[in-house]
Scaffold this active site. Structure first.
Site, mmCIF file in Angstrom:
data_model
loop_
_atom_site.group_PDB
_atom_site.id
_atom_site.type_symbol
_atom_site.label_atom_id
_atom_site.label_comp_id
_atom_site.label_asym_id
_atom_site.label_seq_id
_atom_site.Cartn_x
_atom_site.Cartn_y
_atom_site.Cartn_z
ATOM 1 C CE LYS A 1 7.251 27.295 63.506
ATOM 2 N NZ LYS A 1 8.153 27.693 62.403
ATOM 3 C CE1 TYR B 1 7.205 -4.730 75.966
ATOM 4 C CE2 TYR B 1 7.189 -2.386 76.477
ATOM 5 C CZ TYR B 1 6.511 -3.578 76.295
ATOM 6 O OH TYR B 1 5.153 -3.622 76.443
HETATM 7 C C1 PLP Z 1 9.181 28.562 62.994
HETATM 8 C C2 PLP Z 1 9.740 29.772 62.346
HETATM 9 C C3 PLP Z 1 10.322 30.791 63.113
HETATM 10 C C4 PLP Z 1 10.583 30.651 64.596
HETATM 11 O O1 PLP Z 1 11.746 29.903 64.778
HETATM 12 P P1 PLP Z 1 12.366 29.652 66.245
HETATM 13 O O2 PLP Z 1 13.655 29.009 65.984
HETATM 14 O O3 PLP Z 1 11.391 28.760 66.953
HETATM 15 O O4 PLP Z 1 12.465 30.992 66.877
HETATM 16 C C5 PLP Z 1 10.716 31.947 62.456
HETATM 17 N N1 PLP Z 1 10.565 32.092 61.107
HETATM 18 C C6 PLP Z 1 10.031 31.118 60.348
HETATM 19 C C7 PLP Z 1 9.909 31.318 58.877
HETATM 20 C C8 PLP Z 1 9.610 29.924 60.933
HETATM 21 O O5 PLP Z 1 9.100 28.943 60.164
#
Ligand code: PLP
Length: 355
Positions: A35, A251
């Site tokens: 994702k 800054y």
């Molecule tokens: C993003 C996600 C994962 C993966 O999590 P990581 O900590 O990056 O391994 C697994 N399950 C769900 C439901 C998620 O939203």
């Protein structure tokens, strides 16, 4: 002419990480979470490279899955948020996607439109209270989904505090999960990176691994496998100056020289995704040495105290994160997490893929 600021993606390292993460698993199937553009690494390139090494992919919502199908990815693809609309559900049938079903609204779409799907997952709320059904509804929802035309139904839940296996919250979620899987007739999935099977024992036919895939350091992995950072964020020195004791840099004059100092300027900033919140002292690698960030991060530039680094000149290469410092080191100095640093990189710096 080319800007030296770039994001290098080492595809071979992802392959090695998958091997290391899979090795201790006792037959669990491996779902690679891609994702958010594969946590900023480029979902299509990453998925194409690792498709032969994994059993399935997961993305957050339908559009992310469509992009992968259009790029020729044919492996099973789980939609973690499930359909947002009835037409998302229809698309899931067309593109052979596996939706997560977590709400009554989604169930209604399944009942009224039918769902000709090889598989769907049911999300159970075991205590995170973000998505999912109460555990006592599981069996009747399974019946509903099967009667809508879904071939197989896998039970899933998500841990709110997986990196703290001993916490009250995790223990309570695990207790609930044990009760669910004790009577559940089909497949199940609980583990994210921090919970991967060897760190936290609980029934789970599938692991869903994201952050660890990319070499992020996951707290809670006691027997942590050797993971390699997949991303290397690089730049180069474009200016060097001597500053006198008492001079400030950048800054707001946040950083003030406590001695005669040498400041290197790199052409990378928050416009590229380097965190504006990075504190003075955030590690930057220059020419193989770690030097401290000195002064506020600008949109296009950062300034680094290289007083103690010999052999720094114009054009000397620098690493914002990679092997050293790690993205987790930078996150710890920036009041954020490595996950956010990976996913908020902008498109400004070019991605360079290495195989
Ligand atoms: C993003 C996600 C994962 C993966 O999590 P990581 O900590 O990056 O391994 C697994 N399950 C769900 C439901 C998620 O939203």
């Amino acid at each position: 002419m080319s800007r030296a600021t770039a994001i290098h993606i080492d595809l071979a390292a992802i392959g090695e990480n998958i091997r290391a993460l899979r090795a201790p698993l006792a037959g669990q199937r491996f779902m690679a979470v891609v994702k958010a553009d594969a946590y900023g690494h480029g979902a299509v390139r990453v998925a194409q490279h690792i498709e032969p090494m994994v059993d399935a992919f997961a993305v957050a919502f339908t559009e992310e899955a469509v992009m992968l199908r259009e790029a020729g990815i044919s492996a099973p693809l789980l939609i973690l948020e499930g359909p947002h609309t009835a037409s998302d559900l229809a698309l899931a049938g067309k593109l052979d996607l596996w939706p997560v079903i977590h709400s009554d609204e989604q169930l209604t779409w399944c009942k009224t439109l039918g769902a000709d799907l090889s598989e769907a997952w049911i999300k159970i709320d075991t205590g995170m209270h973000r998505l999912g059904f109460a555990p006592d509804r599981l069996s009747s929802i399974r019946d509903t989904l099967l009667s809508c035309g879904i071939g197989e139904v896998t039970a899933m839940s998500h841990l709110a505090s997986a990196e703290e296996p001993g916490s009250v919250l995790t223990k309570s979620q695990l207790h609930s999960w044990d009760e669910i899987t004790g009577v559940w007739p089909d497949g199940s999935s609980l583990h994210n990176s921090a919970a991967t099977q060897y760190a936290l024992s609980a029934p789970s036919d599938w692991v869903r691994v994201g952050y660890a895939l990319y070499g992020g350091r996951v707290k809670g992995l006691q027997s942590a496998p050797p993971l390699r950072p997949v991303m290397r964020f690089t730049s180069t020195v474009i200016a060097l100056r001597d500053v006198a004791t008492g001079d400030s840099v950048g800054y707001g004059g946040r950083w003030t020289a406590q001695r005669e100092s040498v400041i290197a300027t790199l052409p990378v900033g928050y416009g590229d995704g380097y965190p504006w919140g990075a504190a003075d002292g955030t590690p930057v690698e220059i020419n193989g040495q770690i030097a401290p960030l000195a002064g506020r991060v600008s949109m296009d530039m950062v300034t680094v105290d290289v007083t103690d680094c010999p052999n720094v000149s114009l054009g000397t290469p620098a690493v914002l994160w990679g092997d050293l410092p790690t993205i987790d080191d930078v996150a710890a100095h920036s009041s954020t997490i490595g996950y956010e640093l990976m996913t908020r990189l902008t498109q400004r710096a070019s991605r360079i893929y290495h195989t």
